[in-house]
Design an enzyme around this catalytic site. Structure first.
Site, short mmCIF file in Angstrom:
data_model
loop_
_atom_site.label_atom_id
_atom_site.label_comp_id
_atom_site.label_asym_id
_atom_site.label_seq_id
_atom_site.Cartn_x
_atom_site.Cartn_y
_atom_site.Cartn_z
N CYS A 2 -6.36 -9.37 -3.05
CA CYS A 2 -5.91 -10.75 -3.16
C CYS A 2 -5.76 -11.10 -4.64
O CYS A 2 -6.29 -10.42 -5.51
CB CYS A 2 -6.94 -11.67 -2.53
SG CYS A 2 -7.31 -11.22 -0.84
N ARG A 27 0.09 -9.46 -5.15
CA ARG A 27 -1.18 -8.88 -4.71
C ARG A 27 -1.48 -9.20 -3.25
O ARG A 27 -2.42 -8.64 -2.67
CB ARG A 27 -2.32 -9.40 -5.58
CG ARG A 27 -2.23 -8.91 -7.01
CD ARG A 27 -3.38 -9.46 -7.81
NE ARG A 27 -4.63 -8.91 -7.38
CZ ARG A 27 -5.32 -8.00 -8.04
NH1 ARG A 27 -4.87 -7.54 -9.18
NH2 ARG A 27 -6.47 -7.54 -7.59
N TRP A 79 -4.34 -11.34 0.88
CA TRP A 79 -3.93 -10.20 1.70
C TRP A 79 -5.03 -10.07 2.75
O TRP A 79 -6.17 -9.73 2.42
CB TRP A 79 -3.81 -8.94 0.85
CG TRP A 79 -3.20 -7.80 1.58
CD1 TRP A 79 -1.87 -7.53 1.74
CD2 TRP A 79 -3.89 -6.72 2.25
NE1 TRP A 79 -1.69 -6.38 2.48
CE2 TRP A 79 -2.91 -5.87 2.80
CE3 TRP A 79 -5.22 -6.41 2.45
CZ2 TRP A 79 -3.24 -4.73 3.53
CZ3 TRP A 79 -5.56 -5.28 3.17
CH2 TRP A 79 -4.56 -4.45 3.70
N GLY A 106 -12.00 -8.64 -1.93
CA GLY A 106 -12.92 -7.57 -1.54
C GLY A 106 -13.37 -7.78 -0.11
O GLY A 106 -12.78 -8.59 0.61
N GLU A 491 8.11 10.94 -2.31
CA GLU A 491 8.24 9.63 -2.96
C GLU A 491 9.48 8.88 -2.42
O GLU A 491 9.42 7.67 -2.20
CB GLU A 491 8.32 9.83 -4.49
CG GLU A 491 8.53 8.58 -5.31
CD GLU A 491 7.46 7.50 -5.13
OE1 GLU A 491 6.42 7.75 -4.51
OE2 GLU A 491 7.72 6.37 -5.58
N LYS A 495 9.23 5.26 -0.63
CA LYS A 495 10.01 4.08 -1.05
C LYS A 495 10.76 3.52 0.14
O LYS A 495 10.81 2.31 0.35
CB LYS A 495 11.03 4.44 -2.15
CG LYS A 495 10.52 4.69 -3.54
CD LYS A 495 10.04 3.49 -4.30
CE LYS A 495 8.62 3.20 -4.07
NZ LYS A 495 7.58 3.95 -4.61
#
Ligand code: G6P
Length: 618
Positions: A2, A27, A79, A106, A491, A495
């Site tokens: 977060c 975030r 989040w 957390g 990768e 993506k």
């Protein structure tokens, strides 16, 4: 994961907090909220506004109530971990008697047990979150007569797991306190004239001040408009080291680009050039990785390297393994940091651990580094964030100079991490006497050509867009590569799934025949990375095998390749560069493909669902 921010000063806190939340939204964007402490007896002492969804919903709610004038406040962008993304579960959380309010990053691992105890003691809960337990515990401490700082210090000792917590209380107007426990979330303290800031990361603070201090595990801070007081978990005061952060906040702005991701892809030539030139010169050819500090003297004795990372950074580590083996001649392995930390890895003083983390705050990487540190191994981190936690835990750092990366899907931090790993491998090869001076000069020359080569790849936007138009309705896409193109394929697939939500798989092309080829038909396209030095001949036969099953194939090839483009359905050409540097260049078309496909599908490119830029929970 977060975003948290706090302000104590003399300006109205609301616009400062909202701007900071926008800077932190990458975030987490499940909900957003703010709380203000009144500085006049006429208003409510504590007001909280919070809304599910993006910050725009919060702004609307605040506008509807008239903008608060308070000059002390906190904000949070979430989040979700415990509790669905609803208004009630949004932070800040207030204790049942309104005496304290908290925001949190957390997980309180023992929250269920704490909640039961608190309920039995008469507390009532408004949300489903683990965070709310912290507010109730703090309220109990304050009622016992503790100061807010001491209440937080004692409360954090009851919490299991890693967290960052910020709290304020009408009992101490103008004051915010914060604590960091473990590795789940950073706390940065920003110093400005007559005002102070707290935030989960620099992005929220840099528009106001570049003078900052970081909380380490177990440390706490109390701020008001006059300054900050720090103490450790035993309550012993200390003075932290403050730093001036040389990041230009303007570079964080989107400018004329529709998305941060596109802007960041376009910045790759400059980011690569800055990363390479910050530690390598040609006349005379030399490497000065000064931030490696004491590690420079230990490199000659290193006999094994273990590279760790997560997500895109793990793919960079896979490329880095090959660099270290080829350039330094040292056995190298890679591991996913979240797995490494739960093994009992066999390491010793001659092992070099290289963690790759653009944020320097990914919890699994930090925990893996803590495991490695106990064994006496030497720790180096490749990081893009000045002063981040990995750089403080590691014995030495190689910084990527990519500037702030805001798009959740990492682009410029991947390609610059490859450049940094190459430079580290060269330095290791030099320290061990494996590379001669002329060889080092050749390698530096090859590296210095990369920014221009990247700039040429960026020019080909029309080609990427037209392939994207062919593929954007696919439900699945396979990415194939061999040797150094294998991590590039991984990768490319990452993506694609991150931002377009198309199911994408990256495979070592040699593995195709062992199962994945069964999936191929005319509805299942593949993207093959078949640059000149990535086992080109073998790739040709893999491409033919896919085509023989009616699968459409897009191929990334080296300019001048006469064989593949003739048979491929679409060819995307990249400049010819030194063999080991091909992954830097070959990745860029795959970034563009994912980007254009996501745009065509109407996806939120910079803030894809369920993801966050920095993962600070397990
Ligand atoms: C998240 C991000 C990825 C990133 C990974 C590791 O999953 O969405 O883009 O690669 O974390 O982050 P780090 O900061 O450690 O490189």
């Amino acid at each position: 994961m977060c975003g948290i921010v706090g302000y104590a000063g003399s300006r109205p806190a609301a616009p400062i907090l909202l701007r900071a939340l926008q800077d932190l939204e990458y975030r987490g964007y499940d909900s957003a909220g703010v709380a203000f402490l009144s500085n006049s007896g006429d208003d409510e002492p504590l007001t909280v506004t919070k809304r599910q969804g993006k910050i725009a919903n919060l702004v609307e709610a605040l506008d509807a109530n008239g903008s608060p004038k308070a000059t002390t406040g906190m904000g949070h962008t979430r989040w979700a971990t415990h509790g669905r993304p609803t208004d009630l579960n949004a932070h800040p959380h207030v204790s049942c008697n309104g005496e304290v309010c908290v925001i949190h990053n957390g997980i309180v691992e023992n929250y269920a047990e704490l909640r039961t105890q608190l309920r039995e003691a008469g507390h009532t809960f408004a949300s489903e979150t683990d965070t709310e337990t912290i507010a109730h515990l703090l309220e109990d401490r304050i009622r016992e007569g503790a100061s807010l700082l001491d209440a937080l210090r004692k409360t954090t000792q009851q919490l299991e797991g890693s967290q960052a917590v910020v709290a304020m209380s009408p009992s101490e107007p103008g004051v915010l306190v914060a604590a960091r426990v473990g590795n789940a979330g950073g706390v940065v303290v920003g110093y400005a004239d007559g005002e102070m800031f707290l935030a989960s990361d620099l992005a929220a603070i840099l528009p106001h001040t570049q003078r900052v201090a970081f909380l380490a595990d177990g440390q706490l801070v109390r701020i008001d408009e006059r300054g900050a007081q720090f103490c450790d978990s035993a309550g012993v005061p200390f003075e932290p080291e403050t730093r001036e952060i040389p990041i230009d906040p303007v570079s964080a702005l989107k400018g004329t680009y529709p998305h941060f991701m596109l802007k960041e892809m376009m910045e790759q030539p400059e980011a690569l050039s800055d990363t390479i030139r910050s530690v390598a010169t040609l006349q005379p050819a030399s490497l000065h990785l000064d931030e490696l500090g004491p590690v420079n003297d230990r490199l000659a004795d290193i006999n094994r390297v273990v590279l760790i990372g997560m997500g895109t950074s793990l793919h960079a580590a896979m490329v880095g393994r090959r660099y270290i083996e080829e350039l330094a001649g040292i056995p190298a392995e890679i591991d996913n940091a979240s797995e490494f930390r739960y093994r009992k890895p066999i390491l010793d003083e001659r092992t070099l651990i290289v963690s790759v983390s653009q944020s320097g705050e990914t919890v699994d990487v930090l925990e893996a580094m803590a495991v490695a540190k106990k064994t006496g191994a030497t720790l180096v981190t490749i990081c893009n964030t000045e002063g981040a936690q990995t750089t403080r835990v590691a014995d030495g750092t190689v910084y990527t100079r990519a500037g702030l990366e805001r798009g959740v899907a990492s682009t410029k931090c991947f390609t610059t991490a490859l450049a940094a790993l190459y430079l580290l491998a060269l330095r290791l090869g030099e320290a061990r006497g494996r590379l001669s001076q002329p060889e080092i000069e050749d390698h530096i020359q090859s590296l210095l050509r990369i920014p221009d080569a990247a700039a040429r790849v960026l020019k080909d936007d029309g080609a990427y867009r037209s392939v994207a138009e062919r593929l954007y309705e696919a439900e699945h896409i396979m990415f194939l590569g061999r040797a150094l193109a294998y991590p590039v394929a991984l990768e490319g697939a990452l993506k694609m799934k991150e931002i377009s939500y198309i199911h994408a798989e990256g495979y070592a092309a040699g593995e195709m025949k062992h199962g994945p080829i069964a999936l191929i038909d005319r509805t299942f396209p593949s993207v093959a990375v078949a640059t000149r030095h990535a086992l080109h001949a073998k790739m040709i036969s893999n491409i033919e095998q896919v085509q023989a099953r009616a699968g459409e194939v897009v191929v990334v090839v080296t300019e001048g390749d006469k064989e593949i483009p003739a048979s491929a359905d679409h060819a995307l050409a990249v400049p010819d560069v030194a063999p080991l540097l091909e992954p830097i260049i070959a990745t860029i078309p795959l970034q563009f493909l994912a980007y254009h496909i996501a745009v065509l599908r109407g996806c939120d490119v910079d803030q894809p669902r369920n993801l966050a830029k920095t993962v600070t929970v397990e």
